[in-house]
Write a protein that holds these residues in place. Structure first.
Motif, PDB file in Angstrom:
ATOM      1  N   TYR A  84       1.023  -1.383   0.030  1.00 30.42           N
ATOM      2  CA  TYR A  84      -0.117  -0.076   0.041  1.00 30.42           C
ATOM      3  C   TYR A  84       1.029   1.149   0.201  1.00 30.42           C
ATOM      4  CZ  TYR A  84      -2.669   3.926   1.421  1.00 30.42           C
ATOM      5  OH  TYR A  84      -3.386   5.128   1.405  1.00 30.42           O
ATOM      6  N   ASP A  85       1.861   1.344   0.948  1.00 29.51           N
ATOM      7  CA  ASP A  85       2.801   2.286   0.884  1.00 29.51           C
ATOM      8  C   ASP A  85       3.258   2.892  -0.596  1.00 29.51           C
ATOM      9  OD1 ASP A  85       2.136   2.920   3.538  1.00 29.51           O
ATOM     10  OD2 ASP A  85       4.166   2.135   4.384  1.00 29.51           O
ATOM     11  N   LYS A  86       3.952   1.867  -1.059  1.00 28.17           N
ATOM     12  CA  LYS A  86       4.347   2.067  -2.355  1.00 28.17           C
ATOM     13  C   LYS A  86       3.388   2.573  -3.411  1.00 28.17           C
ATOM     14  CE  LYS A  86       7.008  -0.699  -6.001  1.00 28.17           C
ATOM     15  NZ  LYS A  86       7.589  -1.905  -6.400  1.00 28.17           N
ATOM     16  N   CYS A  87       2.214   1.797  -3.489  1.00 27.35           N
ATOM     17  CA  CYS A  87       1.042   2.404  -4.522  1.00 27.35           C
ATOM     18  C   CYS A  87       0.825   3.721  -4.037  1.00 27.35           C
ATOM     19  CB  CYS A  87      -0.126   1.434  -4.090  1.00 27.35           C
ATOM     20  SG  CYS A  87      -1.341   1.773  -5.175  1.00 27.35           S
ATOM     21  N   HIS A  88       0.489   4.022  -2.833  1.00 25.82           N
ATOM     22  CA  HIS A  88       0.346   5.410  -2.094  1.00 25.82           C
ATOM     23  C   HIS A  88       1.317   6.368  -2.984  1.00 25.82           C
ATOM     24  CE1 HIS A  88      -0.068   8.719   0.452  1.00 25.82           C
ATOM     25  NE2 HIS A  88      -1.640   8.871   0.466  1.00 25.82           N
ATOM     26  N   GLY A 108      -9.017   2.199  -7.106  1.00 25.68           N
ATOM     27  CA  GLY A 108      -8.516   0.981  -7.721  1.00 25.68           C
ATOM     28  C   GLY A 108      -7.763   0.145  -7.003  1.00 25.68           C
ATOM     29  N   GLU A 109      -6.569  -0.102  -7.485  1.00 28.27           N
ATOM     30  CA  GLU A 109      -5.358  -1.104  -6.477  1.00 28.27           C
ATOM     31  C   GLU A 109      -5.035  -0.319  -5.289  1.00 28.27           C
ATOM     32  OE1 GLU A 109      -1.122  -2.963  -7.070  1.00 28.27           O
ATOM     33  OE2 GLU A 109      -1.899  -1.642  -8.402  1.00 28.27           O
ATOM     34  N   CYS A 110      -4.795   0.760  -5.260  1.00 26.31           N
ATOM     35  CA  CYS A 110      -4.442   1.408  -3.863  1.00 26.31           C
ATOM     36  C   CYS A 110      -5.520   1.405  -2.795  1.00 26.31           C
ATOM     37  CB  CYS A 110      -3.821   2.941  -4.217  1.00 26.31           C
ATOM     38  SG  CYS A 110      -2.471   3.241  -4.981  1.00 26.31           S
ATOM     39  N   ARG A 111      -6.795   1.683  -3.142  1.00 28.71           N
ATOM     40  CA  ARG A 111      -8.029   1.514  -2.350  1.00 28.71           C
ATOM     41  C   ARG A 111      -8.062  -0.035  -1.820  1.00 28.71           C
ATOM     42  NH1 ARG A 111     -10.869   4.610   1.185  1.00 28.71           N
ATOM     43  NH2 ARG A 111     -12.189   3.275   1.964  1.00 28.71           N
ATOM     44  N   SER A 112      -7.983  -0.921  -2.846  1.00 28.65           N
ATOM     45  CA  SER A 112      -8.196  -2.382  -2.485  1.00 28.65           C
ATOM     46  C   SER A 112      -6.989  -2.744  -1.602  1.00 28.65           C
ATOM     47  CB  SER A 112      -7.952  -3.169  -3.711  1.00 28.65           C
ATOM     48  OG  SER A 112      -9.207  -2.987  -4.580  1.00 28.65           O
ATOM     49  N   LYS A 151       0.059  16.202  -9.543  1.00 32.60           N
ATOM     50  CA  LYS A 151      -0.305  16.810 -10.638  1.00 32.60           C
ATOM     51  C   LYS A 151      -1.710  17.258 -11.180  1.00 32.60           C
ATOM     52  CE  LYS A 151       3.531  14.170 -12.758  1.00 32.60           C
ATOM     53  NZ  LYS A 151       3.978  13.158 -13.701  1.00 32.60           N
ATOM     54  N   GLY A 152      -2.587  17.094  -9.927  1.00 33.56           N
ATOM     55  CA  GLY A 152      -3.970  17.543 -10.134  1.00 33.56           C
ATOM     56  C   GLY A 152      -4.987  16.749 -10.966  1.00 33.56           C
ATOM     57  N   LYS A 153      -4.353  15.222 -11.120  1.00 31.85           N
ATOM     58  CA  LYS A 153      -5.253  14.384 -11.832  1.00 31.85           C
ATOM     59  C   LYS A 153      -6.227  13.894 -10.955  1.00 31.85           C
ATOM     60  CE  LYS A 153      -1.338  13.398 -14.974  1.00 31.85           C
ATOM     61  NZ  LYS A 153      -0.674  12.319 -15.600  1.00 31.85           N
ATOM     62  N   SER A 154      -5.952  13.701  -9.643  1.00 29.74           N
ATOM     63  CA  SER A 154      -6.891  12.954  -8.818  1.00 29.74           C
ATOM     64  C   SER A 154      -6.697  13.309  -7.505  1.00 29.74           C
ATOM     65  CB  SER A 154      -6.698  11.271  -8.982  1.00 29.74           C
ATOM     66  OG  SER A 154      -7.464  10.633  -8.014  1.00 29.74           O
ATOM     67  N   SER A 178       3.158   6.316  -5.298  1.00 32.13           N
ATOM     68  CA  SER A 178       3.038   6.528  -6.661  1.00 32.13           C
ATOM     69  C   SER A 178       1.945   7.351  -6.996  1.00 32.13           C
ATOM     70  CB  SER A 178       3.066   5.306  -7.489  1.00 32.13           C
ATOM     71  OG  SER A 178       3.990   4.365  -7.434  1.00 32.13           O
ATOM     72  N   TRP A 179       0.732   6.994  -6.321  1.00 36.38           N
ATOM     73  CA  TRP A 179      -0.523   7.704  -6.775  1.00 36.38           C
ATOM     74  C   TRP A 179      -0.193   9.197  -6.322  1.00 36.38           C
ATOM     75  CZ3 TRP A 179      -2.984  10.756  -2.806  1.00 36.38           C
ATOM     76  CH2 TRP A 179      -4.233  11.046  -3.297  1.00 36.38           C
ATOM     77  N   TYR A 180       0.326   9.421  -5.099  1.00 35.65           N
ATOM     78  CA  TYR A 180       0.698  10.929  -4.699  1.00 35.65           C
ATOM     79  C   TYR A 180       1.455  11.649  -5.597  1.00 35.65           C
ATOM     80  CZ  TYR A 180       1.705  14.673  -1.313  1.00 35.65           C
ATOM     81  OH  TYR A 180       1.772  15.612  -1.066  1.00 35.65           O
ATOM     82  N   ARG A 181       2.587  11.068  -6.069  1.00 31.17           N
ATOM     83  CA  ARG A 181       3.537  11.702  -7.072  1.00 31.17           C
ATOM     84  C   ARG A 181       2.752  11.832  -8.417  1.00 31.17           C
ATOM     85  NH1 ARG A 181       7.490   7.938  -7.072  1.00 31.17           N
ATOM     86  NH2 ARG A 181       6.303   6.937  -8.807  1.00 31.17           N
ATOM     87  N   ASP A 182       2.169  10.794  -8.985  1.00 32.26           N
ATOM     88  CA  ASP A 182       1.953  10.869 -10.421  1.00 32.26           C
ATOM     89  C   ASP A 182       0.565  11.240 -10.577  1.00 32.26           C
ATOM     90  OD1 ASP A 182       4.403   9.609 -10.804  1.00 32.26           O
ATOM     91  OD2 ASP A 182       3.529   7.563 -10.851  1.00 32.26           O
ATOM     92  N   GLU A 183      -0.482  11.384  -9.641  1.00 28.89           N
ATOM     93  CA  GLU A 183      -1.762  11.712 -10.006  1.00 28.89           C
ATOM     94  C   GLU A 183      -1.986  12.954  -8.930  1.00 28.89           C
ATOM     95  OE1 GLU A 183      -4.017  10.022 -11.838  1.00 28.89           O
ATOM     96  OE2 GLU A 183      -2.568   8.760 -12.394  1.00 28.89           O
TER      97      GLU A 183
END
Length: 105
Positions: free
Chosen positions: A49-53, A71-75, A63-66, A55-60
């Motif tokens: 989860y930490d790794k997914c979070h 998805g996967e992080c929530r699961s 950058k204002g995308k989300s 990536s999401w934080y940095r990439d989404e």
């Protein structure tokens, strides 16, 4: 005011763990004891989860995308928190009430 377990044991007072003998009373192993931590069996889920979070934080998010994890992080988050709750419930003989999902999200 404090947390009372099913067997009547007081876990923590309003001001934190000062009502207990030592931090070992609430989190065995936390202070280097021989017992394992409550979340040891969930370490793999936490790391994933930490790794997914991250990536999401940095990439989404940045950058204002989300603004909402899905998805996967929530699961992974749901699986990790479920694992920790299961371990806490078993360790301290308590039940967690199921949270109702908010349909407004």
């Amino acid at each position: 005011m404090g947390i009372i377990l099913n067997d009547g044991t007081k876990v923590a007072g309003f001001g934190g763990i000062r009502d207990l003998e030592s931090p070992e009373d609430t989190c065995p192993g936390l202070m280097g004891g021989s017992q394992s931590r409550i979340d040891d069996g969930c370490k793999d889920l936490q790391e994933r989860y930490d790794k997914c979070h991250t990536s999401w934080y940095r990439d989404e998010f940045l950058k204002g995308k989300s603004v909402t994890i899905s998805g996967e992080c929530r699961s992974l988050w749901d699986a990790y928190t479920s694992c920790v709750k299961k371990n806490v419930a078993a360790k301290f003989n308590i039940k967690f009430e199921e949270e109702e999902e908010d349909d407004d999200e």
